[in-house]
Design a protein around this motif. Structure first.
Motif, PDB file in Angstrom:
ATOM      1  N   HIS A 172     -99.521 -47.832  51.599  1.00  0.00           N
ATOM      2  CA  HIS A 172    -100.437 -47.996  50.464  1.00  0.00           C
ATOM      3  C   HIS A 172    -101.060 -49.381  50.423  1.00  0.00           C
ATOM      4  N   CYS A 182    -106.328 -41.712  47.347  1.00  0.00           N
ATOM      5  CA  CYS A 182    -104.954 -41.539  47.840  1.00  0.00           C
ATOM      6  C   CYS A 182    -104.100 -40.843  46.775  1.00  0.00           C
ATOM      7  N   CYS A 184    -101.478 -41.831  45.633  1.00  0.00           N
ATOM      8  CA  CYS A 184    -100.887 -42.846  44.744  1.00  0.00           C
ATOM      9  C   CYS A 184    -101.833 -43.238  43.612  1.00  0.00           C
ATOM     10  N   CYS A 189    -106.173 -46.372  50.979  1.00  0.00           N
ATOM     11  CA  CYS A 189    -104.858 -46.803  51.497  1.00  0.00           C
ATOM     12  C   CYS A 189    -104.748 -46.430  52.975  1.00  0.00           C
TER      13      CYS A 189
HETATM   14 ZN   LIG Z   1    -102.000 -45.003  48.288  1.00  0.00          ZN
END
Ligand SMILES: [Zn+2]
Length: 332
Positions: A172, A182, A184, A189
């Motif tokens: 990340h 992403c 996340c 990332c």
């Molecule tokens: Zn990420």
């Protein structure tokens, strides 16, 4: 039972990943006495995955006629952000729905055996450091390139865990500030550009937009089923599109490594995970980018190698965590 006797017992090691659960019984001499795999089936939910972990422990102990009381406990390496002290999976992008799950205490209560919980990349890094490619190397970075990308940092022989235990999320690190979204929540990332999922997605996108590739025949026209594994096969057979998709992903991986080399000046970057089984097909373009872009003195110091322990790195590292703690207690 006294501490010394308990410490000579084997451990039940579990490696909980996004697609499979590996279970093993590992002796104090790090011999894998038995090893089994089960599908994670993460989409069935948290409770169902926990049931499968408990079943995996019961089966592997039964298959070797080992009572859980004759082990020093259960050591779980799990994908995602782990609060090691509380035995909790805080968040796991590859295990949907896992948020603040006290996996350690659930398994401990259900099976009546002491249970520890660690991050899988941290476990694999320690496994490689003590038993694999990183033996005797005190400054190393471990990268696992699979469906996603995980990582761990060892500096001066110690795992670097950060302020709250979540350091090493190398997958990340931002590579493209305007890149793809992403899991996340951030964009661009490394994981969105160089993971197995990214390789498959890019091949599918290019074929869907009309580019020709032997991947179409290789998958009987089921383009949506293409995985990084098929892309690697097609690249080895000389398919230009597959080759270019892997080269692009490898170049992004190399950019990530340039950042790591410039920041940490490691002696070694060890690359594991399913996509790393591509070997030099993936690593040579990445090595070239590091050579061209990183500080020359740091680049020259860093060897970029594939894992020695392969799929067993996480299991062996999970065992190491527990045996090391027992050793430290004996010495205290
Ligand atoms: Zn990420």
């Amino acid at each position: 039972m006294n501490g010394a006797k308990k410490a000579s017992l084997p451990v039940v090691a579990i490696d909980l990943g996004g697609s499979k659960i590996a279970a093993a019984i590992i002796s104090r001499e790090y011999q894998i006495l038995a090893r089994e795999y089960h599908p994670t089936l993460a989409s069935e939910g948290v409770a169902s995955v926990i049931n499968r972990i408990a079943t995996a422990v019961k089966q592997i102990t039964a298959s070797t006629s080992t009572a859980l009381s004759q082990t020093c406990g259960i050591s779980i390496a799990a994908a995602g952000a782990i609060d090691h002290k509380r035995g909790t999976v805080t968040l796991s992008p590859n295990l949907p729905g896992w948020r603040d799950v006290p996996l350690g205490s659930i398994i401990q209560e259900r099976l009546g055996s002491r249970t520890w919980l660690f991050n899988d990349a941290n476990a694999a890094a320690l496994g490689e450091h003590y038993l694999g490619a990183g033996r005797g190397v005190n400054n190393l970075i471990y990268l696992t390139v699979g469906t996603g990308i995980g990582g761990a940092i060892i500096t001066n022989g110690q795992l670097y865990t950060g302020a709250c235990g979540s350091a090493g999320e190398i997958g990340h690190m931002t590579i493209d500030a305007n890149g793809p979204r992403c899991e996340c929540g951030n964009v661009g990332c490394l994981e969105t550009l160089a993971s197995g999922r990214a390789i498959a997605r890019e091949a599918i996108r290019r074929i869907s937009s009309g580019e020709r590739s032997s991947l179409t025949e290789l998958t009987d026209g089921k383009i949506a089923d293409i995985t990084a594994r098929e892309v690697a096969i097609a690249a080895r057979q000389g398919d230009p599109l597959a080759g270019s998709v892997i080269n692009n992903a490898a170049a992004y991986l190399g950019v990530g490594m340039v950042n790591l080399v410039n920041i940490f000046n490691p002696e070694m970057i060890i690359v594991g995970g399913g996509v790393a089984s591509m070997g030099d097909l993936l690593l040579n373009p990445a090595r070239q980018v590091v050579k061209e872009r990183a500080f020359p003195v740091s680049s020259a110091a860093a060897s970029i190698v594939t894992t020695e322990l392969g799929h067993d790195a996480g299991l062996l590292g999970a065992a190491y965590f527990v045996f090391k703690q027992a050793e430290d207690r004996e010495e205290a």
